[in-house]
Every structure is written in C-alpha cells, then in structure tokens.
Motif scaffolding. Structure first.
Motif, PDB file in Angstrom:
ATOM      1  N   LEU A  28       0.894  -1.077  -0.049  1.00 50.23           N
ATOM      2  CA  LEU A  28      -0.057   0.091   0.044  1.00 50.23           C
ATOM      3  C   LEU A  28       0.876   1.151  -0.129  1.00 50.23           C
ATOM      4  N   SER A  29       0.209   2.503  -0.216  1.00 50.98           N
ATOM      5  CA  SER A  29       1.156   3.749  -0.298  1.00 50.98           C
ATOM      6  C   SER A  29       0.536   4.445   1.147  1.00 50.98           C
ATOM      7  N   LEU A  30       1.386   5.038   1.720  1.00 52.52           N
ATOM      8  CA  LEU A  30       1.147   5.631   3.327  1.00 52.52           C
ATOM      9  C   LEU A  30       1.557   7.130   2.833  1.00 52.52           C
ATOM     10  N   MET A  31       0.692   8.169   3.440  1.00 47.03           N
ATOM     11  CA  MET A  31       0.683   9.436   2.885  1.00 47.03           C
ATOM     12  C   MET A  31       0.917  10.302   4.277  1.00 47.03           C
ATOM     13  N   LEU A  32       1.833  11.359   4.350  1.00 49.73           N
ATOM     14  CA  LEU A  32       1.980  12.272   5.393  1.00 49.73           C
ATOM     15  C   LEU A  32       1.858  13.525   4.430  1.00 49.73           C
ATOM     16  N   ASP A  34       1.925  15.605   1.436  1.00 50.36           N
ATOM     17  CA  ASP A  34       2.573  15.377   0.124  1.00 50.36           C
ATOM     18  C   ASP A  34       3.715  14.301   0.049  1.00 50.36           C
ATOM     19  N   GLU A  35       4.020  14.045   1.067  1.00 53.24           N
ATOM     20  CA  GLU A  35       5.032  13.076   1.295  1.00 53.24           C
ATOM     21  C   GLU A  35       4.449  11.387   1.272  1.00 53.24           C
ATOM     22  N   VAL A  36       4.955  10.959   0.261  1.00 57.58           N
ATOM     23  CA  VAL A  36       4.437   9.369   0.037  1.00 57.58           C
ATOM     24  C   VAL A  36       5.304   8.574   0.319  1.00 57.58           C
ATOM     25  N   PHE A  37       5.083   7.149   0.946  1.00 60.35           N
ATOM     26  CA  PHE A  37       5.944   6.261   1.341  1.00 60.35           C
ATOM     27  C   PHE A  37       5.420   4.875   0.936  1.00 60.35           C
ATOM     28  N   VAL A  38       6.279   4.151  -0.043  1.00 55.66           N
ATOM     29  CA  VAL A  38       5.735   2.791  -0.538  1.00 55.66           C
ATOM     30  C   VAL A  38       6.122   1.742   0.606  1.00 55.66           C
ATOM     31  N   ASP A  39       5.094   1.067   1.118  1.00 55.03           N
ATOM     32  CA  ASP A  39       5.049   0.188   2.042  1.00 55.03           C
ATOM     33  C   ASP A  39       5.622  -1.069   1.950  1.00 55.03           C
ATOM     34  N   ASP A  40       6.850  -1.106   1.214  1.00 53.92           N
ATOM     35  CA  ASP A  40       7.489  -2.499   0.948  1.00 53.92           C
ATOM     36  C   ASP A  40       8.614  -2.777   1.803  1.00 53.92           C
ATOM     37  N   ASN A  54       5.579  13.656  14.303  1.00 52.69           N
ATOM     38  CA  ASN A  54       5.998  14.993  13.989  1.00 52.69           C
ATOM     39  C   ASN A  54       4.971  15.532  13.160  1.00 52.69           C
ATOM     40  N   TYR A  55       4.018  14.905  12.188  1.00 51.90           N
ATOM     41  CA  TYR A  55       3.241  15.238  11.450  1.00 51.90           C
ATOM     42  C   TYR A  55       1.895  15.840  12.123  1.00 51.90           C
ATOM     43  N   PRO A  56       1.440  16.737  11.863  1.00 50.37           N
ATOM     44  CA  PRO A  56       0.251  17.452  12.449  1.00 50.37           C
ATOM     45  C   PRO A  56      -0.909  17.010  12.257  1.00 50.37           C
ATOM     46  N   ASP A  57      -1.231  16.581  11.004  1.00 52.06           N
ATOM     47  CA  ASP A  57      -2.298  16.263  10.486  1.00 52.06           C
ATOM     48  C   ASP A  57      -2.656  14.964  10.531  1.00 52.06           C
ATOM     49  N   THR A  58      -3.779  14.268   9.995  1.00 53.05           N
ATOM     50  CA  THR A  58      -4.060  12.828   9.749  1.00 53.05           C
ATOM     51  C   THR A  58      -3.160  12.166   8.554  1.00 53.05           C
ATOM     52  N   PRO A  59      -2.454  11.031   9.104  1.00 54.62           N
ATOM     53  CA  PRO A  59      -1.875  10.132   8.116  1.00 54.62           C
ATOM     54  C   PRO A  59      -2.811   9.366   7.341  1.00 54.62           C
ATOM     55  N   LYS A  60      -2.695   9.049   6.007  1.00 58.42           N
ATOM     56  CA  LYS A  60      -3.603   8.404   5.038  1.00 58.42           C
ATOM     57  C   LYS A  60      -2.848   7.272   4.476  1.00 58.42           C
ATOM     58  N   SER A  61      -3.704   6.394   3.952  1.00 60.83           N
ATOM     59  CA  SER A  61      -3.145   5.107   3.363  1.00 60.83           C
ATOM     60  C   SER A  61      -3.858   5.091   1.874  1.00 60.83           C
ATOM     61  N   ALA A  62      -3.286   4.336   0.991  1.00 62.17           N
ATOM     62  CA  ALA A  62      -4.170   3.974  -0.392  1.00 62.17           C
ATOM     63  C   ALA A  62      -3.637   2.811  -0.675  1.00 62.17           C
ATOM     64  N   ILE A  84      -6.076  -7.292   3.794  1.00 60.59           N
ATOM     65  CA  ILE A  84      -6.572  -6.741   5.153  1.00 60.59           C
ATOM     66  C   ILE A  84      -8.249  -6.707   4.889  1.00 60.59           C
ATOM     67  N   SER A  85      -8.816  -6.689   6.202  1.00 57.26           N
ATOM     68  CA  SER A  85     -10.309  -6.867   6.019  1.00 57.26           C
ATOM     69  C   SER A  85     -10.851  -5.704   4.916  1.00 57.26           C
ATOM     70  N   SER A  86     -11.856  -6.108   4.099  1.00 50.40           N
ATOM     71  CA  SER A  86     -12.473  -5.423   3.171  1.00 50.40           C
ATOM     72  C   SER A  86     -13.387  -4.205   3.857  1.00 50.40           C
ATOM     73  N   LYS A  87     -13.519  -4.435   5.087  1.00 48.46           N
ATOM     74  CA  LYS A  87     -14.307  -3.370   5.796  1.00 48.46           C
ATOM     75  C   LYS A  87     -13.333  -2.060   6.042  1.00 48.46           C
ATOM     76  N   LEU A  88     -11.895  -2.354   5.994  1.00 49.87           N
ATOM     77  CA  LEU A  88     -10.877  -1.549   6.416  1.00 49.87           C
ATOM     78  C   LEU A  88     -10.365  -0.940   5.365  1.00 49.87           C
ATOM     79  N   SER A  89     -10.073  -1.757   4.099  1.00 50.53           N
ATOM     80  CA  SER A  89      -9.471  -1.037   2.838  1.00 50.53           C
ATOM     81  C   SER A  89     -10.018  -1.468   1.697  1.00 50.53           C
TER      82      SER A  89
END
Length: 278
Positions: A28-32, A34-40, A54-62, A84-89
């Motif tokens: 998946l991809s993780l975002m803080l 504009d910064e994108v992290f590949v979860d590999d 240190n990130y003040p807002d909500t981290p996201k995933s794709a 992962i559960s289809s109810k979560l992603s």
C-alpha cells in the motif's frame, strides 16, 4: 505445482515468510501530506513512525492498484491473495478486479482471494497456514479448505495506546463514545465476523488492558483449539514478550511468532500498539 502467496502490506510478515520466494508483499502507499511512502521491504517503519509523530495532520493510506496484483499472476500455477479486511481497505476489491481482469484475458492459473477480515498478525497467521499446508503436500482445493477453516475461526484482537488515527481515518464507523481519555480507559478491540472493528472490553491503564487482551485471546484459543499465535507490536517488543508469557501460562501453543508492525499497521496502531492473530 508452483504457488505464490500475495499479501498486501497490512500483513506483518515474519523473517521466515520474508525469506520465502513464494511470498510476495503487495505494498500500500502511506501519505503524510504530500510525502508518499511505499510500504514495501525498503520502508523503515520506525523512521516512518517518528515522522508520523511529528506530522500535525491525519496520516493516510492508499490501496494497491489491480495492476499491482495482476503482474504476479503468471509467476505460479496457484496464487493465494491475503488482504486486510475489506471493511478497512479497498485492497480486497482491487485484488478482485485484478482476478476478474486476468480470468477474462487468460484465466489459466488458479487464484484464490482471501478477505482476512482482520489485519497485521491475523493476515500473517493465514500466510503461515498456507505455507504449512503446502509443506505437507496439500493441493489447491485442500489448501483453500484449510485456510478458509482457519479464517472462519481465527480472531484479531488488539490494544492501542490511542485510537486517534483509526478514528480520523473512519475505521471506527459506528463506534460509541466509550473512550474516556481523562480516566485512562484503554479499549480492547476485535473484529466481528464481517471484519468491522468493534469493542470487546476495556480496562483502566495499558497494563490491565494487555492482561485483558491475553485473557480474551487465551479463551478464544481454548474454545477453538488454536495452537498458533502471531503477535504484532509497534515499537514495544517488551510488551509483546510479556503478553506472550501471559498467554503461554494460560494455553499451550505450538507456534508463537512476534513481529514488528510494518508501515500500514504502524500508521493505524501507533507506538505501543499490540495486535494478535489467533
């Protein structure tokens, strides 16, 4: 017959699974912001954890794209996908689209999609089961039956220092306002049969919550006859070891794995989180 296990990066793989060429992580991809992290395998989860603090807002995933799954289907005669559960992603739906595309164009391989209805350690438990079955010589139908039987009876249970990231990302839909931060109430969470996150119980303070987590897990293991256990921890190996010891006092397990959380579980569990698949 050759086989592959495709795990989305919600799974916290053991070193044993990482070493197997038959096991591939679909990130998946993780975002803080504009910064994108590949979860590999190249992601430093602890570095990501610090940046997240240190990130003040909500981290996201794709979730992965269908193509991220599709590109692996020709590599083996049998492909098992654990999401992962289809109810979560949307990872499950993305994998399903990939399978439909593949069957429409080629369709020669056997591909089985498993909604773990959990995450992290729970997905790892299923991957371990597939490897166990394959090592025992199970064919495709026997493997599907064995992993489905485990998926139906296994349980995902967890305790987190904070539920804030889950709440902000909408993963706690329908959750009642039972959290009393001022009273240091720590909920023990689980998933229902559909893969939604629900509250199992609660305790005051993390130590009591971890003891309750061990009690609930041991009870489930005794009721289902489970002999396998996976514990994921987010930068708290000592806590994981203590919970393992508590569990082994209550029930005899044949296999216990303790694994650090990968990027996705780190994002949602945050520091101090414990997730158990049993």
């Amino acid at each position: 017959m050759s086989y592959l296990i495709l795990c989305d990066s919600g799974a916290d793989l053991t070193d044993e699974l990482k070493a197997k060429e038959e096991v591939i992580k679909v990130p998946l991809s993780l975002m803080l912001g504009d910064e994108v992290f590949v979860d590999d395998e190249n992601l430093d989860a602890l570095d990501f954890l610090q940046k997240m603090k240190n990130y003040p807002d909500t981290p996201k995933s794709a979730c992965p794209s269908p193509e991220d799954y599709l590109k692996h289907f020709e590599k083996a005669d049998e492909v098992y996908i654990i999401t992962i559960s289809s109810k979560l992603s949307a990872s499950y739906n993305s994998a399903k689209i990939a399978i439909d595309m593949y069957h429409e164009e080629k369709g020669k391989n056997k591909i089985y999609l498993i909604d773990s209805k959990g995450a992290a350690a729970s997905q790892t438990l299923l991957a371990n089961k597939i490897v166990e079955l394959k090592n025992a010589g199970a064919n495709y139908d026997e493997t599907v039956k064995g992993v489905e039987e485990l998926n139906a009876k296994k349980q995902t249970t967890f305790v987190l220092e904070t539920l804030e990231n889950l709440r902000k990302n909408g993963r706690l839909t329908g959750l009642k306002a039972f959290i009393a931060e001022a009273l240091n109430i720590k909920p023990v969470m689980t998933t229902d049969k559909e893969g939604n996150i629900i509250k199992a119980d609660q305790a005051r303070g993390i130590n009591k919550a971890c003891a309750l987590l061990a009690d609930l897990t041991a009870k489930h293991a005794i009721e289902t006859g489970s002999k396998a256990l996976v514990i994921s921890h987010c930068n708290c190996p000592e806590r994981a070891e203590k919970i393992k010891a508590m569990l082994e006092e209550k029930h005899k397990f044949e296999k216990v794995d303790i694994v650090p959380t990968g990027g996705l579980a780190t994002l949602y569990a945050a520091e101090g989180g414990i997730i158990i698949g049993c």
